[in-house]
Design a protein around this motif. Structure first.
Motif, PDB file in Angstrom:
ATOM      1  N   GLY A 109      -1.532 -11.722  17.649  1.00  0.00           N
ATOM      2  CA  GLY A 109      -0.538 -12.902  18.194  1.00  0.00           C
ATOM      3  C   GLY A 109       0.872 -12.327  17.621  1.00  0.00           C
ATOM      4  N   ASP A 110       1.604 -13.357  17.667  1.00  0.00           N
ATOM      5  CA  ASP A 110       3.012 -13.256  17.405  1.00  0.00           C
ATOM      6  C   ASP A 110       3.387 -13.771  15.931  1.00  0.00           C
ATOM      7  OD1 ASP A 110       3.452 -12.380  19.975  1.00  0.00           O
ATOM      8  OD2 ASP A 110       3.790 -14.320  20.814  1.00  0.00           O
ATOM      9  N   ILE A 111       4.394 -13.605  15.477  1.00  0.00           N
ATOM     10  CA  ILE A 111       5.195 -14.056  14.148  1.00  0.00           C
ATOM     11  C   ILE A 111       6.702 -14.507  14.535  1.00  0.00           C
ATOM     12  CG2 ILE A 111       5.914 -11.461  13.399  1.00  0.00           C
ATOM     13  CD1 ILE A 111       4.842 -12.538  10.925  1.00  0.00           C
ATOM     14  N   TYR A 112       6.883 -15.600  13.833  1.00  0.00           N
ATOM     15  CA  TYR A 112       8.340 -16.119  13.665  1.00  0.00           C
ATOM     16  C   TYR A 112       8.689 -16.536  12.489  1.00  0.00           C
ATOM     17  CZ  TYR A 112      12.060 -19.594  14.735  1.00  0.00           C
ATOM     18  OH  TYR A 112      13.019 -20.051  14.674  1.00  0.00           O
ATOM     19  N   GLU A 113       9.986 -15.913  12.038  1.00  0.00           N
ATOM     20  CA  GLU A 113      10.352 -16.282  10.770  1.00  0.00           C
ATOM     21  C   GLU A 113      11.229 -17.412  10.818  1.00  0.00           C
ATOM     22  OE1 GLU A 113      12.743 -14.597   6.713  1.00  0.00           O
ATOM     23  OE2 GLU A 113      12.599 -13.244   8.621  1.00  0.00           O
ATOM     24  N   ILE A 114      11.348 -18.685  10.415  1.00  0.00           N
ATOM     25  CA  ILE A 114      12.202 -19.584  10.258  1.00  0.00           C
ATOM     26  C   ILE A 114      13.334 -19.097   9.545  1.00  0.00           C
ATOM     27  CG2 ILE A 114      12.669 -22.083   9.524  1.00  0.00           C
ATOM     28  CD1 ILE A 114       9.533 -22.584   9.992  1.00  0.00           C
ATOM     29  N   GLU A 115      14.670 -19.086   9.936  1.00  0.00           N
ATOM     30  CA  GLU A 115      15.869 -18.779   9.257  1.00  0.00           C
ATOM     31  C   GLU A 115      17.024 -19.642   9.613  1.00  0.00           C
ATOM     32  OE1 GLU A 115      16.501 -14.181   9.182  1.00  0.00           O
ATOM     33  OE2 GLU A 115      15.771 -14.618  11.119  1.00  0.00           O
ATOM     34  N   ALA A 116      17.452 -20.009   8.469  1.00  0.00           N
ATOM     35  CA  ALA A 116      18.725 -20.907   8.479  1.00  0.00           C
ATOM     36  C   ALA A 116      19.774 -20.355   9.027  1.00  0.00           C
ATOM     37  CB  ALA A 116      19.045 -21.523   7.142  1.00  0.00           C
ATOM     38  N   ALA A 117      20.727 -20.653   9.904  1.00  0.00           N
ATOM     39  CA  ALA A 117      22.059 -20.107  10.289  1.00  0.00           C
ATOM     40  C   ALA A 117      22.897 -19.584   9.478  1.00  0.00           C
ATOM     41  CB  ALA A 117      22.715 -20.954  11.506  1.00  0.00           C
ATOM     42  N   LYS A 118      23.134 -20.568   8.499  1.00  0.00           N
ATOM     43  CA  LYS A 118      23.939 -20.201   7.273  1.00  0.00           C
ATOM     44  C   LYS A 118      22.807 -19.620   6.037  1.00  0.00           C
ATOM     45  CE  LYS A 118      27.447 -22.412   4.335  1.00  0.00           C
ATOM     46  NZ  LYS A 118      28.222 -23.426   3.913  1.00  0.00           N
ATOM     47  N   GLU A 119      23.178 -18.567   5.635  1.00  0.00           N
ATOM     48  CA  GLU A 119      22.193 -18.034   4.405  1.00  0.00           C
ATOM     49  C   GLU A 119      22.490 -19.128   3.029  1.00  0.00           C
ATOM     50  OE1 GLU A 119      22.154 -13.903   3.535  1.00  0.00           O
ATOM     51  OE2 GLU A 119      22.232 -13.489   5.742  1.00  0.00           O
TER      52      GLU A 119
ATOM     53  N   TYR B 162       6.742 -18.639   9.392  1.00  0.00           N
ATOM     54  CA  TYR B 162       6.810 -18.635   7.940  1.00  0.00           C
ATOM     55  C   TYR B 162       8.370 -18.818   7.734  1.00  0.00           C
ATOM     56  CZ  TYR B 162       8.597 -14.116   8.244  1.00  0.00           C
ATOM     57  OH  TYR B 162       9.461 -12.825   8.627  1.00  0.00           O
ATOM     58  N   PHE B 163       8.598 -19.209   6.443  1.00  0.00           N
ATOM     59  CA  PHE B 163       9.676 -19.109   5.681  1.00  0.00           C
ATOM     60  C   PHE B 163       9.982 -18.686   4.617  1.00  0.00           C
ATOM     61  CE2 PHE B 163      13.034 -20.944   2.728  1.00  0.00           C
ATOM     62  CZ  PHE B 163      14.302 -20.868   3.610  1.00  0.00           C
TER      63      PHE B 163
ATOM     64  N   SER C  54      12.482 -25.641   3.804  1.00  0.00           N
ATOM     65  CA  SER C  54      11.583 -25.709   4.935  1.00  0.00           C
ATOM     66  C   SER C  54      11.102 -26.678   5.418  1.00  0.00           C
ATOM     67  CB  SER C  54      10.092 -24.719   4.508  1.00  0.00           C
ATOM     68  OG  SER C  54      10.771 -23.725   3.732  1.00  0.00           O
ATOM     69  N   SER C  55      11.129 -27.679   4.726  1.00  0.00           N
ATOM     70  CA  SER C  55      10.848 -29.089   5.410  1.00  0.00           C
ATOM     71  C   SER C  55      11.680 -29.613   6.207  1.00  0.00           C
ATOM     72  CB  SER C  55      10.604 -30.331   4.301  1.00  0.00           C
ATOM     73  OG  SER C  55      11.946 -30.414   3.739  1.00  0.00           O
ATOM     74  N   SER C  56      12.980 -29.276   6.372  1.00  0.00           N
ATOM     75  CA  SER C  56      13.801 -29.672   7.394  1.00  0.00           C
ATOM     76  C   SER C  56      13.817 -28.801   8.608  1.00  0.00           C
ATOM     77  CB  SER C  56      15.267 -29.562   6.613  1.00  0.00           C
ATOM     78  OG  SER C  56      15.477 -30.699   5.741  1.00  0.00           O
ATOM     79  N   CYS C  57      13.653 -27.188   8.178  1.00  0.00           N
ATOM     80  CA  CYS C  57      13.543 -26.311   9.207  1.00  0.00           C
ATOM     81  C   CYS C  57      12.283 -26.560  10.035  1.00  0.00           C
ATOM     82  CB  CYS C  57      13.746 -24.951   8.507  1.00  0.00           C
ATOM     83  SG  CYS C  57      14.909 -24.617   7.713  1.00  0.00           S
ATOM     84  N   VAL C  58      11.221 -26.827   9.494  1.00  0.00           N
ATOM     85  CA  VAL C  58       9.953 -27.153  10.123  1.00  0.00           C
ATOM     86  C   VAL C  58      10.090 -28.192  11.206  1.00  0.00           C
ATOM     87  CG1 VAL C  58       7.510 -27.756   9.978  1.00  0.00           C
ATOM     88  CG2 VAL C  58       8.379 -25.951   8.482  1.00  0.00           C
ATOM     89  N   LEU C  59      10.781 -29.192  10.838  1.00  0.00           N
ATOM     90  CA  LEU C  59      11.034 -30.397  11.715  1.00  0.00           C
ATOM     91  C   LEU C  59      12.098 -30.006  12.866  1.00  0.00           C
ATOM     92  CD1 LEU C  59      11.578 -33.311   8.917  1.00  0.00           C
ATOM     93  CD2 LEU C  59       9.493 -32.780  10.371  1.00  0.00           C
TER      94      LEU C  59
ATOM     95  N   LEU D 118       4.738 -21.238   4.106  1.00  0.00           N
ATOM     96  CA  LEU D 118       5.879 -21.632   3.640  1.00  0.00           C
ATOM     97  C   LEU D 118       5.943 -21.310   2.019  1.00  0.00           C
ATOM     98  CD1 LEU D 118       6.091 -25.135   5.464  1.00  0.00           C
ATOM     99  CD2 LEU D 118       7.288 -23.101   6.289  1.00  0.00           C
ATOM    100  N   SER D 119       7.386 -20.852   1.722  1.00  0.00           N
ATOM    101  CA  SER D 119       7.705 -20.513   0.376  1.00  0.00           C
ATOM    102  C   SER D 119       7.412 -21.772  -0.668  1.00  0.00           C
ATOM    103  CB  SER D 119       8.831 -19.836   0.221  1.00  0.00           C
ATOM    104  OG  SER D 119       9.917 -20.971   0.413  1.00  0.00           O
ATOM    105  N   LYS D 120       7.658 -21.490  -1.611  1.00  0.00           N
ATOM    106  CA  LYS D 120       7.853 -22.687  -2.616  1.00  0.00           C
ATOM    107  C   LYS D 120       8.868 -23.620  -2.563  1.00  0.00           C
ATOM    108  CE  LYS D 120       7.792 -22.709  -7.789  1.00  0.00           C
ATOM    109  NZ  LYS D 120       7.867 -21.944  -9.148  1.00  0.00           N
TER     110      LYS D 120
END
Length: 103
Positions: free
Chosen positions: A34-44, A14-15, A93-98, A85-87
């Motif tokens: 199962g497992d969970i993973y948060e997509i996080e950008a390095a720069k907030e 998720y993001f 998120s589209s870039s992070c998911v890729l 993914l959020s709104k």
């Protein structure tokens, strides 16, 4: 009686910019296991919605993909991957998911 679906070899990805999607992702993960993973950008990103949307649009136009804080080494062990993914999915998120799936 509350039923749960057990998918031990699953991953919930998720993001969440505001935290709302995080809550839902954890609820889904509690149901599935199962497992969970948060997509996080390095720069907030900014906490101001209009600023973050503007920045994300700029990234999309330029083709910039934000660097991730952490990457999973592999997703080969998972039978099912669910992503939530959020709104802002059309922006950030589209870039992070890729990046997450290796594109």
């Amino acid at each position: 009686m509350k039923k749960s679906l057990s998918l031990k070899n699953s991953l919930v990805v998720y993001f969440s910019w505001s935290g709302n999607t995080r809550k839902i992702a954890y609820q889904i993960n509690q149901l599935l296991g199962g497992d969970i993973y948060e997509i996080e950008a390095a720069k907030e990103y900014s906490t101001v919605y209009r600023e973050v949307v503007s920045k994300a649009r700029e990234e999309l136009r330029s083709g910039e993909k934000p660097e991730l804080k952490n990457k999973l080494a592999s997703i080969d062990q998972y039978d099912k991957i669910f992503y939530w993914l959020s709104k802002l999915v059309q922006y950030i998120s589209s870039s992070c998911v890729l990046i997450f799936i290796g594109i």
